[in-house]
Enzyme design. Sequence first.
Site, PDB file in Angstrom:
ATOM      1  N   ARG A 218       0.847  -1.190   0.000  1.00 38.47           N
ATOM      2  CA  ARG A 218       0.000   0.000   0.000  1.00 38.47           C
ATOM      3  C   ARG A 218       0.887   1.247   0.000  1.00 38.47           C
ATOM      4  NH1 ARG A 218      -3.627  -2.513  -1.744  1.00 38.47           N
ATOM      5  NH2 ARG A 218      -5.611  -3.038  -0.766  1.00 38.47           N
ATOM      6  N   HIS A 265      -1.450   0.901  -9.588  1.00 35.50           N
ATOM      7  CA  HIS A 265      -2.144  -0.007  -8.655  1.00 35.50           C
ATOM      8  C   HIS A 265      -2.960  -1.060  -9.422  1.00 35.50           C
ATOM      9  CE1 HIS A 265      -3.969  -0.371  -4.370  1.00 35.50           C
ATOM     10  NE2 HIS A 265      -3.964  -1.545  -4.990  1.00 35.50           N
TER      11      HIS A 265
HETATM   12  P1  NAP Z   1      -2.219 -11.609   4.615  1.00 35.83           P
HETATM   13  O1  NAP Z   1      -2.528 -12.998   4.128  1.00 35.83           O
HETATM   14  O2  NAP Z   1      -3.050 -11.031   5.706  1.00 35.83           O
HETATM   15  O3  NAP Z   1      -0.680 -11.625   5.064  1.00 35.83           O
HETATM   16  C1  NAP Z   1      -0.070 -10.515   5.640  1.00 35.83           C
HETATM   17  C2  NAP Z   1       1.370 -10.871   5.998  1.00 35.83           C
HETATM   18  O4  NAP Z   1       2.013  -9.678   6.467  1.00 35.83           O
HETATM   19  C3  NAP Z   1       1.482 -11.905   7.109  1.00 35.83           C
HETATM   20  O5  NAP Z   1       2.581 -12.767   6.877  1.00 35.83           O
HETATM   21  C4  NAP Z   1       1.761 -11.026   8.331  1.00 35.83           C
HETATM   22  O6  NAP Z   1       2.494 -11.649   9.369  1.00 35.83           O
HETATM   23  C5  NAP Z   1       2.607  -9.947   7.738  1.00 35.83           C
HETATM   24  N1  NAP Z   1       2.566  -8.750   8.587  1.00 35.83           N
HETATM   25  C6  NAP Z   1       1.505  -7.998   8.933  1.00 35.83           C
HETATM   26  N2  NAP Z   1       1.885  -6.985   9.734  1.00 35.83           N
HETATM   27  C7  NAP Z   1       3.229  -7.109   9.890  1.00 35.83           C
HETATM   28  C8  NAP Z   1       4.199  -6.365  10.588  1.00 35.83           C
HETATM   29  N3  NAP Z   1       3.880  -5.284  11.313  1.00 35.83           N
HETATM   30  N4  NAP Z   1       5.499  -6.779  10.522  1.00 35.83           N
HETATM   31  C9  NAP Z   1       5.832  -7.880   9.816  1.00 35.83           C
HETATM   32  N5  NAP Z   1       4.948  -8.637   9.118  1.00 35.83           N
HETATM   33  C10 NAP Z   1       3.660  -8.243   9.164  1.00 35.83           C
HETATM   34  O7  NAP Z   1      -2.258 -10.579   3.411  1.00 35.83           O
HETATM   35  P2  NAP Z   1      -2.169 -10.884   1.847  1.00 35.83           P
HETATM   36  O8  NAP Z   1      -3.449 -11.421   1.362  1.00 35.83           O
HETATM   37  O9  NAP Z   1      -0.919 -11.636   1.587  1.00 35.83           O
HETATM   38  O10 NAP Z   1      -2.064  -9.383   1.265  1.00 35.83           O
HETATM   39  C11 NAP Z   1      -1.032  -8.498   1.657  1.00 35.83           C
HETATM   40  C12 NAP Z   1      -1.324  -7.099   1.177  1.00 35.83           C
HETATM   41  O11 NAP Z   1      -1.072  -6.989  -0.218  1.00 35.83           O
HETATM   42  C13 NAP Z   1      -2.771  -6.619   1.299  1.00 35.83           C
HETATM   43  O12 NAP Z   1      -3.073  -6.248   2.625  1.00 35.83           O
HETATM   44  C14 NAP Z   1      -2.794  -5.446   0.355  1.00 35.83           C
HETATM   45  O13 NAP Z   1      -2.406  -4.267   1.016  1.00 35.83           O
HETATM   46  C15 NAP Z   1      -1.721  -5.790  -0.666  1.00 35.83           C
HETATM   47  N6  NAP Z   1      -2.327  -6.020  -1.989  1.00 35.83           N
HETATM   48  C16 NAP Z   1      -1.978  -5.196  -3.009  1.00 35.83           C
HETATM   49  C17 NAP Z   1      -2.554  -5.371  -4.260  1.00 35.83           C
HETATM   50  C18 NAP Z   1      -2.170  -4.509  -5.437  1.00 35.83           C
HETATM   51  O14 NAP Z   1      -2.879  -4.513  -6.448  1.00 35.83           O
HETATM   52  N7  NAP Z   1      -1.054  -3.801  -5.372  1.00 35.83           N
HETATM   53  C19 NAP Z   1      -3.483  -6.401  -4.474  1.00 35.83           C
HETATM   54  C20 NAP Z   1      -3.803  -7.234  -3.425  1.00 35.83           C
HETATM   55  C21 NAP Z   1      -3.223  -7.025  -2.162  1.00 35.83           C
HETATM   56  P3  NAP Z   1       1.949 -12.973  10.118  1.00 35.83           P
HETATM   57  O15 NAP Z   1       2.258 -14.082   9.154  1.00 35.83           O
HETATM   58  O16 NAP Z   1       2.757 -13.030  11.344  1.00 35.83           O
HETATM   59  O17 NAP Z   1       0.480 -12.760  10.354  1.00 35.83           O
END
Ligand code: NAP
Length: 302
Positions: A218, A265
């Site tokens: 983000r 994005h």
């Molecule tokens: P997710 O399954 O919720 O995984 C989030 C990961 O981040 C987990 O491994 C979590 O750790 C880690 N994390 C969260 N807070 C942290 C911190 N403070 N320090 C270190 N690690 C931390 O999320 P996801 O589905 O993979 O998606 C991730 C993000 O990608 C979304 O939230 C969104 O912002 C972004 N995204 C972007 C696009 C785009 O088009 N650019 C599209 C889709 C998503 P734990 O394993 O310990 O819980």
Amino acid sequence: MSVLYLSDPARGEVFARIFADTMPDLPFHIGSAPDPAAVEYMVAWTPPADLSAYPNLRLIFSVGAGVDQFDMSALPPQVGIVRMLEPGIARQMVQMAVMATLSLHRDMPAYLDQAQRGQWQALTTRDAAQTRVGVMGLGQLGHAVLAGLAPFGFDLAGYSRSPRDIPGVDCTTDLATFLAGSDIVVCLLPLTDQTRGILDDAFFAALPDGAHLVHLGRGAQLDTDALGRALEGRLASAWLDVTDPEPLPQDHWLWSHPRVIVTPHVASQTNAAQGAAHVIAGIRADRAGQTAPGLVDRDRGY
Ligand code: NAP
């Protein structure tokens, strides 16, 4: 009981058709509901500021993968938030992350810059096995991206909040160690109070000389001024799919920087039909007394 859909109307029609086929007894409304008290499920990017008209609301399904657009503290405590987990999101993210990582690994910003001047000049290639790629965030997208990068032979590492174990990936919860060992760092963290501004001066200072950033999380996670300073110093290049603000203003310096590639994005877009299937699975789970897939931990913020 009914479902209220409050996002893009054209995509809403796709949802409506799939709901009519799959759950014909469940009323599905686009835009407004005749009886708000009957609404138990909402599908939205952001919900209405005042939810008092929906006293029986149980779950709000985000139409996108992130949930940082929700003001969690303003939502009634009994309302659950469900993030979008349709499988196409991860598939598209893998494509984008692999494309961006390979582009920076193979000096694409420099070649695009040289092409502006018609300059035919080869740069020295590096072996993937000698290139350490670190993925920040080991959730569903981080996992998928690491699997997508594995066949190229990079030396892979991952960073997350809690300990993770991924075969072939050096996983850590220690940010300093992770950054010191990442020649290309791919950010796939959710936006939370803890990750806002995490890509700051200290972050760039902790990376090795000549490192690259692929930012797919983000925009608000990146301190853009710090990125500018890093590009004047040791950071070789950056690929930004997310910026702050979005859209990025037309005259912003990032657009014209020779070692920055900006995409608007577009890493992943939700497929409406698969999104509807995910929402239906969540409603079915909830009605069966189970946890909807993708239910967000509101205290954690993701
Ligand atoms: P997710 O399954 O919720 O995984 C989030 C990961 O981040 C987990 O491994 C979590 O750790 C880690 N994390 C969260 N807070 C942290 C911190 N403070 N320090 C270190 N690690 C931390 O999320 P996801 O589905 O993979 O998606 C991730 C993000 O990608 C979304 O939230 C969104 O912002 C972004 N995204 C972007 C696009 C785009 O088009 N650019 C599209 C889709 C998503 P734990 O394993 O310990 O819980």
